[in-house]
Design an enzyme around this catalytic site. Structure first.
Site, PDB file in Angstrom:
ATOM      1  N   GLY A   1      22.643 -35.232  -7.440  1.00 21.60           N
ATOM      2  CA  GLY A   1      21.675 -34.161  -7.642  1.00 21.60           C
ATOM      3  C   GLY A   1      22.237 -32.925  -8.299  1.00 21.60           C
ATOM      4  O   GLY A   1      21.492 -32.119  -8.824  1.00 21.60           O
TER       5      GLY A   1
ATOM      6  N   ASP B   1      -3.827   6.901   8.025  1.00 23.34           N
ATOM      7  CA  ASP B   1      -5.284   6.966   7.876  1.00 23.34           C
ATOM      8  C   ASP B   1      -5.869   5.563   7.731  1.00 23.34           C
ATOM      9  O   ASP B   1      -6.638   5.278   6.813  1.00 23.34           O
ATOM     10  CB  ASP B   1      -5.667   7.824   6.672  1.00 23.34           C
ATOM     11  CG  ASP B   1      -7.125   8.280   6.736  1.00 23.34           C
ATOM     12  OD1 ASP B   1      -7.713   8.246   7.839  1.00 23.34           O
ATOM     13  OD2 ASP B   1      -7.678   8.674   5.695  1.00 23.34           O
TER      14      ASP B   1
ATOM     15  N   ASP C   1      12.918 -16.487 -13.966  1.00 24.10           N
ATOM     16  CA  ASP C   1      14.192 -17.157 -14.246  1.00 24.10           C
ATOM     17  C   ASP C   1      13.936 -18.480 -14.954  1.00 24.10           C
ATOM     18  O   ASP C   1      14.446 -19.532 -14.557  1.00 24.10           O
ATOM     19  CB  ASP C   1      14.972 -17.375 -12.953  1.00 24.10           C
ATOM     20  CG  ASP C   1      16.448 -17.696 -13.206  1.00 24.10           C
ATOM     21  OD1 ASP C   1      16.944 -17.349 -14.295  1.00 24.10           O
ATOM     22  OD2 ASP C   1      17.093 -18.282 -12.327  1.00 24.10           O
TER      23      ASP C   1
ATOM     24  N   LYS D   1      -6.759   8.407  -9.991  1.00 25.70           N
ATOM     25  CA  LYS D   1      -6.972   9.414  -8.959  1.00 25.70           C
ATOM     26  C   LYS D   1      -6.580  10.770  -9.541  1.00 25.70           C
ATOM     27  O   LYS D   1      -5.448  10.957  -9.995  1.00 25.70           O
ATOM     28  CB  LYS D   1      -6.148   9.098  -7.719  1.00 25.70           C
ATOM     29  CG  LYS D   1      -6.339  10.105  -6.589  1.00 25.70           C
ATOM     30  CD  LYS D   1      -5.440   9.792  -5.394  1.00 25.70           C
ATOM     31  CE  LYS D   1      -5.974   8.626  -4.613  1.00 25.70           C
ATOM     32  NZ  LYS D   1      -5.243   8.436  -3.324  1.00 25.70           N
TER      33      LYS D   1
ATOM     34  N   ARG E   1     -10.960  13.407  -7.068  1.00 26.96           N
ATOM     35  CA  ARG E   1     -11.893  12.302  -7.241  1.00 26.96           C
ATOM     36  C   ARG E   1     -11.170  11.104  -7.846  1.00 26.96           C
ATOM     37  O   ARG E   1     -10.052  11.227  -8.360  1.00 26.96           O
ATOM     38  CB  ARG E   1     -13.061  12.724  -8.132  1.00 26.96           C
ATOM     39  CG  ARG E   1     -12.666  13.149  -9.528  1.00 26.96           C
ATOM     40  CD  ARG E   1     -13.783  13.904 -10.236  1.00 26.96           C
ATOM     41  NE  ARG E   1     -13.397  14.313 -11.580  1.00 26.96           N
ATOM     42  CZ  ARG E   1     -13.807  13.710 -12.687  1.00 26.96           C
ATOM     43  NH1 ARG E   1     -14.626  12.659 -12.603  1.00 26.96           N
ATOM     44  NH2 ARG E   1     -13.428  14.134 -13.869  1.00 26.96           N
TER      45      ARG E   1
ATOM     46  N   GLY F   1     -13.136  13.124  -2.835  1.00 26.78           N
ATOM     47  CA  GLY F   1     -12.687  13.744  -1.598  1.00 26.78           C
ATOM     48  C   GLY F   1     -12.656  15.249  -1.753  1.00 26.78           C
ATOM     49  O   GLY F   1     -13.098  15.796  -2.759  1.00 26.78           O
ATOM     50  N   GLN F   2     -12.104  15.916  -0.754  1.00 27.73           N
ATOM     51  CA  GLN F   2     -12.125  17.375  -0.762  1.00 27.73           C
ATOM     52  C   GLN F   2     -11.265  17.945  -1.876  1.00 27.73           C
ATOM     53  O   GLN F   2     -11.543  19.010  -2.403  1.00 27.73           O
ATOM     54  CB  GLN F   2     -11.664  17.909   0.596  1.00 27.73           C
ATOM     55  CG  GLN F   2     -11.763  19.423   0.722  1.00 27.73           C
ATOM     56  CD  GLN F   2     -11.513  19.887   2.134  1.00 27.73           C
ATOM     57  OE1 GLN F   2     -11.482  19.072   3.050  1.00 27.73           O
ATOM     58  NE2 GLN F   2     -11.345  21.187   2.307  1.00 27.73           N
ATOM     59  N   TYR F   3     -10.188  17.223  -2.243  1.00 26.05           N
ATOM     60  CA  TYR F   3      -9.257  17.767  -3.214  1.00 26.05           C
ATOM     61  C   TYR F   3      -9.224  17.004  -4.532  1.00 26.05           C
ATOM     62  O   TYR F   3      -8.362  17.265  -5.361  1.00 26.05           O
ATOM     63  CB  TYR F   3      -7.842  17.800  -2.621  1.00 26.05           C
ATOM     64  CG  TYR F   3      -7.709  18.791  -1.500  1.00 26.05           C
ATOM     65  CD1 TYR F   3      -7.680  18.353  -0.189  1.00 26.05           C
ATOM     66  CD2 TYR F   3      -7.643  20.153  -1.756  1.00 26.05           C
ATOM     67  CE1 TYR F   3      -7.568  19.251   0.849  1.00 26.05           C
ATOM     68  CE2 TYR F   3      -7.529  21.056  -0.727  1.00 26.05           C
ATOM     69  CZ  TYR F   3      -7.494  20.610   0.579  1.00 26.05           C
ATOM     70  OH  TYR F   3      -7.382  21.505   1.606  1.00 26.05           O
TER      71      TYR F   3
ATOM     72  N   PHE G   1      23.672 -21.419  -4.770  1.00 25.08           N
ATOM     73  CA  PHE G   1      23.768 -21.218  -3.335  1.00 25.08           C
ATOM     74  C   PHE G   1      23.993 -22.512  -2.564  1.00 25.08           C
ATOM     75  O   PHE G   1      24.085 -22.491  -1.347  1.00 25.08           O
ATOM     76  CB  PHE G   1      22.507 -20.529  -2.817  1.00 25.08           C
ATOM     77  CG  PHE G   1      22.309 -19.174  -3.410  1.00 25.08           C
ATOM     78  CD1 PHE G   1      23.344 -18.259  -3.468  1.00 25.08           C
ATOM     79  CD2 PHE G   1      21.075 -18.817  -3.923  1.00 25.08           C
ATOM     80  CE1 PHE G   1      23.162 -17.004  -4.011  1.00 25.08           C
ATOM     81  CE2 PHE G   1      20.888 -17.562  -4.471  1.00 25.08           C
ATOM     82  CZ  PHE G   1      21.931 -16.647  -4.521  1.00 25.08           C
TER      83      PHE G   1
END
Length: 781
Positions: A385, A132, A507, A44, A22, A18-20, A390
């Site tokens: 069971g 973008d 877990d 980057k 790679r 890109g402009q600023y 929870f």
């Protein structure tokens, strides 16, 4: 910030520029980043004077399946280096160029829309605006998963900024909209738009075909320095920009919605330069449902444009997602105080309601696995069971099939974190299929009803959890030591499957391993390996690998040192927990129960103490090696993955086979019974009951010479792990008339071996062995 040492990296190929800056594909020479083995990395490289902190802040705190994983960033004298997941694939813009008709099939487009809308909805919920969105910033990886890249243009916007924006657009916009029944209004509004655009010096000189931020590799560009680091900046790609952004108003969440609509039109082969009343023309070949979706995106007036999370409930998306699409479930990001967010630290939006706003409820389509609570049959007072953190687990019936019903307690139903955990477990379970993963069958979920029972229905496992089994039935393992290998192999296979699905359990404890038996468990009974099955359960804390960076959670006593210290959770975290399960197979009790979780966390995480429970003396060498490798403090020293662990367990199983090959036949006449009435008739009667010839095989048991296992010839001395002894004779039982003083075994080399035994008074009876080779080697693990 760390220093970037170029000597540590091998540059593989160039990705984009890109402009600023790679982007390059690299490989770290030692193969590890943050103690995790990584083959390739996308780096980057950005000039320091153009670097935006927003990009790394967002990537670090937002972890989603459809966003490339952020590892870390570093610097040298001139540049910033951002290390990210390398995606092997191609962006949509390039793929479209290879299509004969220049478009994707509508079914494929809808699937990608579902992924993208889910991802953007999550970002917007946390005030992150991409700014973008376009086909060049959407990549299909080798598995055809959609990835959203390039956060160089992204910004973070709080509620005050958004309200200010709405006031500005209200005062300056003459109420533009895209109502197709009001073309005159649209024409007037677009004239206003054109006037605004003509007066905007920043826009006049822009070619419609040029990206304002350079190439698709994603290095941001700013048209005016005064807008730098601000959501007021005109950033993005012109053809995808929302009308308000072109008129120099700040970008908002609604701006991303417009860009999404433009991106969809391009996916469908449309031409974004062709507009009607300022709105890109929607291709005629699209279905009415997709056209309606686009009409919600491409509205000139941002106040009348849909929000991204509202689009989640459009019939186009609901049809694809339902409530069981799990891969984009994200981690709640916590930004620093200087980001000046209001209430973001305490924000705990209800994930269920955010995905399906109430006003769209009629469009909800129930997934196949969702059931009505009335379809379940169970005894409310039944406690077979057990109970969980929870809620309770009860045995019940669904369509006349025995099932386990896991409830969320009503007291927890309003707790958003519990609801998220419950729903997250449903999302994961509904997509898993493996013989060593507890089989999900159904779920009962009601939206917005506090009194409704939320429950998960899964297959019934008759043996309970591994904790209960080890504490109450450990003698079964002592008499059937081959079952240790079988159960541990089952667990390892289940976790390996999860890791291949890019899921980390987080877990892995004995409470979260369930057992199934083919017959009743008795302490002195002998069992075959195929009579026991272990399955992994409880996925409430599980996470996608790309979402698990810096996540913490799980049972403290099973957590790895690096996780207790706040380091990223990965596959090696599950391997550490597995090491404690292996240890537990010999100790029969959960690890470190004498210490509190706080004490345990301190002792394990402290490199000086580096505490681990003491390995029992009866643990064989091969198992000791496996335990110490799995719970090594350095994750790099642990097994690479569970496939390695499975191979190690297989090798241990083969030692049983090799030991068995040395076992010799016991012919009845060779048993000397000089002083008791126990004679060949006992063995012959056993043989008769099994309809086989009276030939048996002997094997010493453990470190004791007082017991001997007898194998029937029908087993043909196959590996112990698959063919256990038929009967075990205890030479010290009181019901024998007298003690055997000597037991002669005919060995393979035809020499006679005598084994010492103890009488009831623990007096050792001397043996007359001439060759004691291999006797001790036959001991079980």
């Amino acid at each position: 910030m760390h220093y970037h040492n170029k000597d540590d990296w091998e540059e593989i190929s160039f990705i984009g520029e890109g402009q600023y800056g790679r982007v390059i594909k690299c490989r770290k020479k030692n193969g590890f980043i943050l103690n995790e083995q990584v083959d390739y990395v996308a780096i980057k490289i950005i000039s320091k004077d153009k670097f935006k902190r927003n990009e790394t802040d967002i990537l670090e705190k937002i972890r989603l399946f459809n966003i490339p994983r952020y590892y870390s960033h570093a610097e040298d004298d001139n540049f910033i280096y951002i290390y990210m997941e390398y995606i092997e694939g191609e962006n949509l813009a390039n793929i479209l160029k290879t299509k004969k008709q220049g478009r994707f099939k509508e079914s494929r487009i809808i699937s990608m829309i579902a992924d993208l809308v889910e991802t953007l909805s999550f970002l917007h919920k946390h005030h992150v605006i991409h700014r973008d969105i376009k086909t060049a910033n959407l990549v299909l990886d080798k598995n055809k998963n959609l990835k959203l890249i390039d956060f160089g243009a992204s910004t973070i916007q709080n509620k005050k900024q958004f309200e200010q924006y709405l006031n500005e657009t209200t005062n300056n916009n003459n109420n533009p909209n895209n109502n197709n029944n009001n073309n005159n209004n649209n024409n007037n509004n677009n004239n206003n738009n054109n006037n605004n655009n003509n007066n905007n010096n920043n826009i006049n000189n822009i070619n419609n075909n040029n990206d304002l931020n350079g190439s698709g590799s994603g290095i941001s560009t700013y048209l005016n320095e005064q807008y730098k680091q601000s959501s007021f900046a005109i950033i993005g790609t012109f053809n995808y920009m929302a009308p308000e952004v072109k008129r120099n108003y700040r970008a908002t969440r609604k701006s991303d919605v417009w860009s999404l609509g433009c991106t969809i039109i391009e996916m469908a082969g449309g031409d974004l330069s062709q507009k009607l009343n300022g709105i890109p023309i929607i291709p005629d070949h699209l279905s009415d449902t997709l056209k309606d979706f686009l009409n919600h995106c491409l509205v000139i007036d941002p106040k009348k444009r849909s929000y991204m999370e509202e689009l989640l409930s459009h019939k186009l998306i609901v049809h694809i997602i339902g409530p069981n699409k799990s891969k984009n479930y994200g981690v709640e990001p916590k930004f620093k105080d200087d980001d000046d967010f209001e209430e973001i630290e305490n924000e705990k939006d209800n994930y269920l309601s955010s995905r399906f706003p109430a006003k769209f409820a009629p469009q909800y389509e129930k997934p196949k696995w969702e059931i009505e609570f009335e379809e379940l049959e169970f005894d409310k007072d039944d406690s077979e069971g057990g109970a969980g953190n929870f809620g309770d687990v009860k045995k019940g019936l669904l369509n006349e099939t025995e099932v386990a019903i896991k409830f969320v307690k009503k007291a927890h139903c309003e707790a958003i974190t519990v609801c998220d955990t419950f729903y997250h477990e449903v999302l994961i379970l509904s997509n898993l299929r493996h013989p060593n993963i507890v089989q999900f069958m159904a779920a009962c979920i009601k939206y917005g009803e506090k009194e409704t029972n939320h429950c998960i229905v899964s297959e019934w496992m008759s043996g309970g959890n591994l904790t209960q089994f080890l504490m109450n039935n450990h003698k079964v393992l002592e008499n059937n030591p081959h079952l240790r290998v079988k159960l541990l192999t089952d667990i390892a296979k289940g976790i390996l499957y999860l890791h291949k699905q890019h899921i980390i359990h987080r877990d892995l404890t004995s409470n979260n391993v369930l057992l199934d038996f083919k017959r009743e468990i008795l302490p002195n009974q002998l069992y075959g390996s195929n009579e026991f099955t272990a399955k992994v359960c409880d996925f409430g804390l599980s996470s996608n690998q790309s979402e698990s960076k810096k996540l913490r959670g799980g049972s403290i006593h099973y957590m790895a040192p690096e996780n207790l210290n706040g380091s990223p959770i990965n596959e090696k975290s599950d391997i550490y927990s597995f090491g404690l399960l292996v240890w537990q197979m010999f100790s029969y009790a959960p690890p470190n129960t004498i210490y509190s979780p706080k004490e345990m966390a301190s002792m394990v995480s402290d490199p000086k103490q580096n505490y681990r429970p003491q390995i029992p003396f009866n643990v064989p060498l091969k198992f000791k090696e496996l335990i110490t490798q799995c719970w090594d403090r350095n994750p790099l020293n642990r097994p690479k993955d569970f496939s390695i662990i499975i191979e190690k367990l297989k090798e241990i199983g083969l030692t049983y086979n090799r030991s068995s090959s040395n076992v010799s036949p016991i012919n009845s006449p060779l048993i000397n019974n000089n002083n008791n009435n126990y004679n060949n008739n006992h063995l012959n009667s056993l043989s008769s009951s099994l309809n086989s010839s009276p030939t048996y095989y002997a094997k010493t048991f453990g470190d004791s010479n007082s017991n001997i296992d007898v194998y029937h010839s029908a087993d043909s001395i196959t590996p112990i792990v698959s063919s256990p002894p038929i009967i075990k004779i205890d030479l010290t039982q009181d019901d024998w008339d007298s003690k055997l003083k000597q037991l002669d075994l005919e060995h393979e080399n035809k020499s006679l071996i005598s084994i010492s035994i103890n009488d009831n008074n623990n007096n050792n009876i001397n043996n007359n062995n001439t060759n004691n080779n291999n006797v001790n080697d036959l001991g079980y693990c």
